[in-house]
Design an enzyme around this catalytic site. Structure first.
Site, PDB file in Angstrom:
ATOM      1  N   LYS A  36      49.945  34.593  42.042  1.00 39.73           N
ATOM      2  CA  LYS A  36      49.353  35.919  42.268  1.00 39.73           C
ATOM      3  C   LYS A  36      48.608  35.928  43.590  1.00 39.73           C
ATOM      4  CE  LYS A  36      45.523  37.583  40.017  1.00 39.73           C
ATOM      5  NZ  LYS A  36      44.637  38.267  40.974  1.00 39.73           N
ATOM      6  N   ASP A  83      48.970  41.575  43.761  1.00 34.46           N
ATOM      7  CA  ASP A  83      47.918  42.251  42.975  1.00 34.46           C
ATOM      8  C   ASP A  83      47.028  43.072  43.914  1.00 34.46           C
ATOM      9  OD1 ASP A  83      45.992  42.896  41.074  1.00 34.46           O
ATOM     10  OD2 ASP A  83      45.079  40.909  41.059  1.00 34.46           O
ATOM     11  N   LYS A 132      46.578  46.538  43.406  1.00 36.59           N
ATOM     12  CA  LYS A 132      46.009  47.652  42.615  1.00 36.59           C
ATOM     13  C   LYS A 132      45.946  48.947  43.423  1.00 36.59           C
ATOM     14  CE  LYS A 132      42.997  44.597  39.857  1.00 36.59           C
ATOM     15  NZ  LYS A 132      43.103  43.318  40.601  1.00 36.59           N
ATOM     16  N   ASP A 135      45.908  55.886  45.060  1.00 39.61           N
ATOM     17  CA  ASP A 135      45.824  56.858  46.154  1.00 39.61           C
ATOM     18  C   ASP A 135      46.614  58.096  45.738  1.00 39.61           C
ATOM     19  OD1 ASP A 135      45.581  57.955  48.850  1.00 39.61           O
ATOM     20  OD2 ASP A 135      45.291  55.886  49.527  1.00 39.61           O
ATOM     21  N   THR A 149      51.326  58.391  49.002  1.00 38.45           N
ATOM     22  CA  THR A 149      50.840  57.158  49.639  1.00 38.45           C
ATOM     23  C   THR A 149      51.049  55.945  48.729  1.00 38.45           C
ATOM     24  OG1 THR A 149      49.205  58.469  50.811  1.00 38.45           O
ATOM     25  CG2 THR A 149      48.797  56.107  50.721  1.00 38.45           C
ATOM     26  N   THR A 161      37.987  45.495  33.624  1.00 32.95           N
ATOM     27  CA  THR A 161      37.180  44.907  32.541  1.00 32.95           C
ATOM     28  C   THR A 161      35.718  44.761  32.949  1.00 32.95           C
ATOM     29  OG1 THR A 161      37.966  42.777  33.275  1.00 32.95           O
ATOM     30  CG2 THR A 161      39.021  43.692  31.334  1.00 32.95           C
ATOM     31  N   GLN A 178      33.696  33.886  33.861  1.00 34.38           N
ATOM     32  CA  GLN A 178      34.341  34.695  32.827  1.00 34.38           C
ATOM     33  C   GLN A 178      33.476  34.631  31.566  1.00 34.38           C
ATOM     34  OE1 GLN A 178      36.892  36.552  33.351  1.00 34.38           O
ATOM     35  NE2 GLN A 178      38.347  35.614  34.767  1.00 34.38           N
ATOM     36  N   GLY A 228      43.347  31.143  37.165  1.00 33.91           N
ATOM     37  CA  GLY A 228      42.961  30.739  38.510  1.00 33.91           C
ATOM     38  C   GLY A 228      42.326  29.370  38.521  1.00 33.91           C
ATOM     39  N   ARG A 229      40.987  29.362  38.493  1.00 34.07           N
ATOM     40  CA  ARG A 229      40.227  28.133  38.716  1.00 34.07           C
ATOM     41  C   ARG A 229      40.565  26.938  37.829  1.00 34.07           C
ATOM     42  NH1 ARG A 229      35.012  31.780  38.975  1.00 34.07           N
ATOM     43  NH2 ARG A 229      36.451  32.925  37.627  1.00 34.07           N
TER      44      ARG A 229
HETATM   45  O1  C5P Z   1      39.764  31.747  38.126  1.00 35.18           O
HETATM   46  P1  C5P Z   1      40.099  32.697  37.029  1.00 35.18           P
HETATM   47  O2  C5P Z   1      41.082  32.135  36.005  1.00 35.18           O
HETATM   48  O3  C5P Z   1      38.891  33.304  36.380  1.00 35.18           O
HETATM   49  O4  C5P Z   1      40.891  33.855  37.805  1.00 35.18           O
HETATM   50  C1  C5P Z   1      41.330  35.005  37.149  1.00 35.18           C
HETATM   51  C2  C5P Z   1      42.036  35.928  38.083  1.00 35.18           C
HETATM   52  O5  C5P Z   1      42.309  37.128  37.361  1.00 35.18           O
HETATM   53  C3  C5P Z   1      41.252  36.339  39.323  1.00 35.18           C
HETATM   54  O6  C5P Z   1      42.209  36.589  40.360  1.00 35.18           O
HETATM   55  C4  C5P Z   1      40.585  37.627  38.882  1.00 35.18           C
HETATM   56  O7  C5P Z   1      40.337  38.508  39.943  1.00 35.18           O
HETATM   57  C5  C5P Z   1      41.663  38.222  37.977  1.00 35.18           C
HETATM   58  N1  C5P Z   1      41.149  39.165  36.981  1.00 35.18           N
HETATM   59  C6  C5P Z   1      40.186  38.829  36.033  1.00 35.18           C
HETATM   60  N2  C5P Z   1      39.764  39.750  35.119  1.00 35.18           N
HETATM   61  C7  C5P Z   1      40.293  40.969  35.143  1.00 35.18           C
HETATM   62  C8  C5P Z   1      41.268  41.326  36.061  1.00 35.18           C
HETATM   63  C9  C5P Z   1      41.681  40.371  36.981  1.00 35.18           C
HETATM   64  O8  C5P Z   1      39.717  37.713  35.994  1.00 35.18           O
HETATM   65  N3  C5P Z   1      39.901  41.822  34.229  1.00 35.18           N
END
Ligand code: C5P
Length: 233
Positions: free
Chosen positions: A33, A60, A62, A65, A69, A119, A189, A209-210
């Site tokens: 992503k 991603d 999002k 507009d 566009t 969220t 989170q 992600g992390r």
């Molecule tokens: O590192 P982590 O697993 O928390 O990354 C989650 C990814 O999902 C990030 O790119 C974050 O911006 C995205 N995201 C999120 N919660 C949402 C929508 C998107 O964590 N509600």
């Protein structure tokens, strides 16, 4: 066809660490992503390099507009060859329909999904902008609108996945962030779900992600999660 469930969030400010991570991963095991930060800094060139490594990309950005566009932005994303792209459902019916129509004739149309409510928006944030419904009511309302406008699915929290799966049918794609494998740090989170629980709740793809990007061995972290969800290659 191989359909990896894990989408790794490349939340980086430059191309170099994103490409270095991609070198250590395998396209058979995950998708990637690219969001606003990396795309703004590194542009389409980073997508091209990631795709040269064989990865499918969720762009991603999002989009939100006026219909024309947004439609042209989705068309441009389709021309870049990405696998998935997204818009905000709050852009409304005309915008969603224009976006869906804009990519149908692409040589390889990306999956077009929508963000329902961010969220990060709690009840009081909705009230601030004049919305009296609860976040859950808004999520269902916007997901239903998204489906009726011909889009492929939505991004949603894993907590909403079961409700959306029940209401939006089996074909509707649910992409869920906020996933934490067993023993992983929560980072910032709060309401998280394990990969297995999210899939059981009806999610199709897990944005992570992390727990992978910050792992000392990202490939091993990815393999462990795939094992946790029963994917063995
Ligand atoms: O590192 P982590 O697993 O928390 O990354 C989650 C990814 O999902 C990030 O790119 C974050 O911006 C995205 N995201 C999120 N919660 C949402 C929508 C998107 O964590 N509600």
């Amino acid at each position: 066809m191989n359909d990896p469930k894990i989408i790794i969030a490349l939340d980086y400010s430059t191309a170099a660490p994103a490409l270095a991570l991609a070198e250590r991963l395998q396209p058979e095991l995950c998708r990637l992503k690219v969001g606003k930060e990396l795309f703004t800094a590194a542009g389409p060139a980073v997508l091209e390099k990631l795709m040269q490594h064989g990865f499918e990309i969720f762009l991603d950005l999002k989009f939100h507009d006026i219909p024309n566009t947004t439609a042209q932005a989705c068309k441009a994303a389709a021309e870049l060859g990405v696998w998935m792209v997204n818009v905000h459902a709050l852009g409304g019916r005309k915008m969603l329909t224009a976006a869906a129509d804009a990519i149908v004739n692409a040589s390889k149309p990306p999956k077009l999904i929508a963000v329902t409510m961010l969220t990060s928006m709690a009840q009081e944030d909705l009230a601030d902008i004049g919305i009296q419904a609860t976040p859950a009511e808004m999520v269902l309302r916007l997901a239903t609108l998204t489906r009726n406008c011909g889009l492929s699915g939505v991004v949603c929290s894993a907590q909403e996945a079961a409700m959306l799966r029940k209401n939006c049918g089996t074909e509707f794609i649910l992409v869920t962030p906020g996933i934490r494998p067993a023993q992983a740090s929560l980072d910032d989170q709060s309401r998280v779900m394990s990969p297995q629980a999210a899939l059981q709740a009806g999610s199709n793809y897990l944005v992570i992600g992390r727990p992978i990007t910050q792992a000392s061995d990202p490939l091993q972290a990815l393999l462990n999660i795939n094992k946790e969800i029963g994917v063995v290659l």
